[in-house]
Design a protein around this motif. Structure first.
Motif, PDB file in Angstrom:
ATOM      1  N   GLY A  72       1.515  -2.659   1.936  1.00  0.00           N
ATOM      2  CA  GLY A  72       2.527  -2.476   2.976  1.00  0.00           C
ATOM      3  C   GLY A  72       3.864  -2.065   2.399  1.00  0.00           C
ATOM      4  N   ALA A  73       4.223  -2.668   1.252  1.00  0.00           N
ATOM      5  CA  ALA A  73       5.478  -2.279   0.598  1.00  0.00           C
ATOM      6  C   ALA A  73       5.401  -0.832   0.119  1.00  0.00           C
ATOM      7  N   LEU A  74       4.233  -0.416  -0.369  1.00  0.00           N
ATOM      8  CA  LEU A  74       4.084   0.985  -0.774  1.00  0.00           C
ATOM      9  C   LEU A  74       4.186   1.918   0.432  1.00  0.00           C
ATOM     10  N   CYS A  75       3.638   1.493   1.573  1.00  0.00           N
ATOM     11  CA  CYS A  75       3.754   2.295   2.792  1.00  0.00           C
ATOM     12  C   CYS A  75       5.218   2.450   3.194  1.00  0.00           C
ATOM     13  N   ARG A  76       5.984   1.358   3.053  1.00  0.00           N
ATOM     14  CA  ARG A  76       7.418   1.436   3.383  1.00  0.00           C
ATOM     15  C   ARG A  76       8.114   2.437   2.471  1.00  0.00           C
ATOM     16  N   ASP A  77       7.702   2.470   1.199  1.00  0.00           N
ATOM     17  CA  ASP A  77       8.288   3.440   0.278  1.00  0.00           C
ATOM     18  C   ASP A  77       7.985   4.871   0.713  1.00  0.00           C
ATOM     19  N   LEU A  78       6.848   5.054   1.380  1.00  0.00           N
ATOM     20  CA  LEU A  78       6.488   6.387   1.866  1.00  0.00           C
ATOM     21  C   LEU A  78       7.150   6.718   3.200  1.00  0.00           C
ATOM     22  N   GLY A  79       7.912   5.777   3.745  1.00  0.00           N
ATOM     23  CA  GLY A  79       8.606   6.035   4.999  1.00  0.00           C
ATOM     24  C   GLY A  79       7.902   5.484   6.212  1.00  0.00           C
ATOM     25  N   ALA A  80       6.904   4.650   6.002  1.00  0.00           N
ATOM     26  CA  ALA A  80       6.205   4.058   7.143  1.00  0.00           C
ATOM     27  C   ALA A  80       7.047   2.947   7.734  1.00  0.00           C
ATOM     28  N   THR A  81       6.870   2.718   8.995  1.00  0.00           N
ATOM     29  CA  THR A  81       7.521   1.584   9.647  1.00  0.00           C
ATOM     30  C   THR A  81       6.456   0.711  10.268  1.00  0.00           C
ATOM     31  N   LEU A  94      -3.305   4.217  13.610  1.00  0.00           N
ATOM     32  CA  LEU A  94      -3.930   5.315  12.862  1.00  0.00           C
ATOM     33  C   LEU A  94      -2.948   5.905  11.855  1.00  0.00           C
ATOM     34  N   ARG A  95      -1.686   6.003  12.252  1.00  0.00           N
ATOM     35  CA  ARG A  95      -0.663   6.519  11.342  1.00  0.00           C
ATOM     36  C   ARG A  95      -0.482   5.576  10.148  1.00  0.00           C
ATOM     37  N   LEU A  96      -0.466   4.275  10.434  1.00  0.00           N
ATOM     38  CA  LEU A  96      -0.337   3.303   9.342  1.00  0.00           C
ATOM     39  C   LEU A  96      -1.546   3.348   8.412  1.00  0.00           C
ATOM     40  N   ALA A  97      -2.738   3.555   8.977  1.00  0.00           N
ATOM     41  CA  ALA A  97      -3.936   3.663   8.138  1.00  0.00           C
ATOM     42  C   ALA A  97      -3.837   4.890   7.226  1.00  0.00           C
ATOM     43  N   ARG A  98      -3.358   6.020   7.788  1.00  0.00           N
ATOM     44  CA  ARG A  98      -3.192   7.216   6.960  1.00  0.00           C
ATOM     45  C   ARG A  98      -2.155   6.997   5.864  1.00  0.00           C
ATOM     46  N   LEU A  99      -1.041   6.341   6.222  1.00  0.00           N
ATOM     47  CA  LEU A  99      -0.017   6.054   5.215  1.00  0.00           C
ATOM     48  C   LEU A  99      -0.520   5.072   4.163  1.00  0.00           C
ATOM     49  N   GLY A 100      -1.342   4.112   4.589  1.00  0.00           N
ATOM     50  CA  GLY A 100      -1.939   3.184   3.628  1.00  0.00           C
ATOM     51  C   GLY A 100      -2.846   3.906   2.648  1.00  0.00           C
ATOM     52  N   ARG A 101      -3.615   4.855   3.161  1.00  0.00           N
ATOM     53  CA  ARG A 101      -4.473   5.657   2.292  1.00  0.00           C
ATOM     54  C   ARG A 101      -3.623   6.494   1.334  1.00  0.00           C
ATOM     55  N   ALA A 102      -2.533   7.062   1.848  1.00  0.00           N
ATOM     56  CA  ALA A 102      -1.638   7.853   0.999  1.00  0.00           C
ATOM     57  C   ALA A 102      -0.984   6.967  -0.055  1.00  0.00           C
ATOM     58  N   ALA A 103      -0.605   5.741   0.334  1.00  0.00           N
ATOM     59  CA  ALA A 103       0.012   4.826  -0.632  1.00  0.00           C
ATOM     60  C   ALA A 103      -0.977   4.444  -1.709  1.00  0.00           C
ATOM     61  N   LEU A 107      -1.195   5.058  -6.258  1.00  0.00           N
ATOM     62  CA  LEU A 107      -1.385   4.055  -7.297  1.00  0.00           C
ATOM     63  C   LEU A 107      -2.138   4.646  -8.476  1.00  0.00           C
ATOM     64  N   PRO A 108      -1.875   4.165  -9.669  1.00  0.00           N
ATOM     65  CA  PRO A 108      -2.690   4.567 -10.811  1.00  0.00           C
ATOM     66  C   PRO A 108      -4.144   4.129 -10.612  1.00  0.00           C
ATOM     67  N   LEU A 109      -5.067   4.820 -11.247  1.00  0.00           N
ATOM     68  CA  LEU A 109      -6.490   4.549 -11.074  1.00  0.00           C
ATOM     69  C   LEU A 109      -6.838   3.107 -11.445  1.00  0.00           C
ATOM     70  N   GLY A 110      -6.238   2.569 -12.487  1.00  0.00           N
ATOM     71  CA  GLY A 110      -6.516   1.194 -12.899  1.00  0.00           C
ATOM     72  C   GLY A 110      -6.134   0.182 -11.825  1.00  0.00           C
ATOM     73  N   GLU A 111      -4.988   0.425 -11.176  1.00  0.00           N
ATOM     74  CA  GLU A 111      -4.560  -0.476 -10.100  1.00  0.00           C
ATOM     75  C   GLU A 111      -5.480  -0.382  -8.898  1.00  0.00           C
ATOM     76  N   ARG A 112      -5.886   0.830  -8.547  1.00  0.00           N
ATOM     77  CA  ARG A 112      -6.811   0.990  -7.419  1.00  0.00           C
ATOM     78  C   ARG A 112      -8.129   0.286  -7.681  1.00  0.00           C
ATOM     79  N   ILE A 113      -8.642   0.428  -8.903  1.00  0.00           N
ATOM     80  CA  ILE A 113      -9.891  -0.246  -9.254  1.00  0.00           C
ATOM     81  C   ILE A 113      -9.703  -1.761  -9.223  1.00  0.00           C
ATOM     82  N   GLY A 114      -8.582  -2.247  -9.752  1.00  0.00           N
ATOM     83  CA  GLY A 114      -8.311  -3.684  -9.741  1.00  0.00           C
ATOM     84  C   GLY A 114      -8.221  -4.237  -8.329  1.00  0.00           C
ATOM     85  N   LEU A 115      -7.507  -3.547  -7.453  1.00  0.00           N
ATOM     86  CA  LEU A 115      -7.394  -4.000  -6.067  1.00  0.00           C
ATOM     87  C   LEU A 115      -8.748  -3.960  -5.363  1.00  0.00           C
ATOM     88  N   ALA A 116      -9.530  -2.923  -5.618  1.00  0.00           N
ATOM     89  CA  ALA A 116     -10.856  -2.829  -5.007  1.00  0.00           C
ATOM     90  C   ALA A 116     -11.756  -3.957  -5.497  1.00  0.00           C
TER      91      ALA A 116
END
Length: 164
Positions: A72-81, A94-103, A107-116
């Motif tokens: 959510g904090a990353l989404c805010r950095d992208l301009g999401a509200t 749907l807009r928040l889901a798209r922004l979440g995907r963009a956020a 992320l670096p690949l290692g962080e994405r793998i760690g979160l997953a």
């Protein structure tokens, strides 16, 4: 009158000192009472109830909520509200889901793998823990009677409790 049903349950509406406010309070109190009655009779054993609560809620609260807040904090950095209007809630989600995907793609690949891995581990432990608790609860139901079953307990030892 509130156009959105959740607005009727807002704290300001719950504090209203009129007939509608008292009726709302009575209805919510009755709903909580009936829910509590149902849970305590469906799960009459305290240990499995704690197991169900822990299995279903401890992982998401301790691990998934921080991941969601981080994304959510990353989404805010992208301009999401996080604000959603009543008439465009679905489009906003749907807009928040798209922004979440963009956020997440930022992320670096290692962080994405760690979160997953965190999400997969927590969901796996939720399933295993809940399954284990439900099977032990079913075994107790078979042994002592099912939910809402009223039956007398049979004493195993009929000796005098005073030792006489």
């Amino acid at each position: 009158p509130h156009p959105h049903p959740v607005g009727r349950l807002a704290p300001a509406a719950a504090d209203a000192r009129d007939a509608r406010g008292y009726a709302r309070h009575a209805a919510l109190s009755l709903a909580m009472l009936l829910f509590s009655y149902g849970v305590t009779n469906a799960v009459p054993f305290f240990e499995p109830l704690l197991g169900l609560i822990g299995g279903l809620l401890s992982g998401p609260i301790n691990f998934l909520l921080p991941v969601a807040l981080y994304l959510g904090a990353l989404c805010r950095d992208l301009g999401a509200t996080a604000r959603e209007s009543d008439e465009a809630a679905e489009a906003s989600l749907l807009r928040l889901a798209r922004l979440g995907r963009a956020a997440s793609t930022r992320l670096p690949l290692g962080e994405r793998i760690g979160l997953a891995l965190i999400v997969a581990f927590v969901l796996g432990t939720m399933v295993v823990g809940t399954y284990s608790t439900v099977t032990s609860l079913a075994a107790r139901w078979r042994e002592l009677g099912g939910p809402f079953a009223c039956h007398p307990l049979v004493l195993v030892n009929n000796s005098d409790p005073c030792g006489g």
